[in-house]
Design a protein around this motif. Sequence first.
Motif, short mmCIF file in Angstrom:
data_model
loop_
_atom_site.label_atom_id
_atom_site.label_comp_id
_atom_site.label_asym_id
_atom_site.label_seq_id
_atom_site.Cartn_x
_atom_site.Cartn_y
_atom_site.Cartn_z
N LYS A 116 0.81 -1.21 0.00
CA LYS A 116 0.00 0.00 0.00
C LYS A 116 0.85 1.27 0.00
N ASN A 117 1.95 1.29 0.74
CA ASN A 117 2.64 2.55 1.01
C ASN A 117 4.08 2.64 0.52
N SER A 118 4.69 1.56 0.11
CA SER A 118 6.12 1.60 -0.19
C SER A 118 6.40 2.50 -1.39
N ARG A 119 7.49 3.25 -1.30
CA ARG A 119 7.92 4.10 -2.41
C ARG A 119 8.91 3.38 -3.31
N ARG A 120 9.38 2.23 -2.85
CA ARG A 120 10.29 1.43 -3.68
C ARG A 120 9.44 0.57 -4.62
N LYS A 121 9.48 0.91 -5.88
CA LYS A 121 8.57 0.36 -6.88
C LYS A 121 8.58 -1.16 -6.92
#
Length: 160
Positions: A116-121
């Motif tokens: 839901k929240n990770s910025r690491r694609k």
Amino acid sequence: MEEDYFSLVRNIDAILIALTVFLSITIIIYAAINEWLVGIRYRNLWHMMSVLQTFAFKDDNSLINGCTLIIRKATPFEFSDILKRQSEIPSGKFSNQLMECINDSGKIPGIERIAKNSRRKWLRIEAIIMLGYLNSANALGILKQSLYNRDNDIAYFSLV
């Protein structure tokens, strides 16, 4: 004046060469560390798969008894690797027990948070794929939300 110009060019060249050498060494060290970490991940996966295969040849309750041992050692993404290689475990009934064990592990909320929240694609994509395998209660909502993501790769893997 020409001497100053050549001196300046020579100094700039020396700086660029030193920078190139430094960056090359940094890239080589990064690649070596990354390869070492991937090797550790695969060794851990191989060990867990061998344990699971020995459980598959024992009685029906062997996975339930050994599940806590496997769960404590495994990260959520090692679960993903195990689920991707489920065909290497002989018993279909055993696969269902494994899914129940993973769902009951308490690590699913961590996977959901990453999806839901990770910025690491690519970490996020791996978590989304994992949620698709697990059929958890909140997975459908997270997968629907990810379908409308601006990043086409995340939207695609949410669909798959």
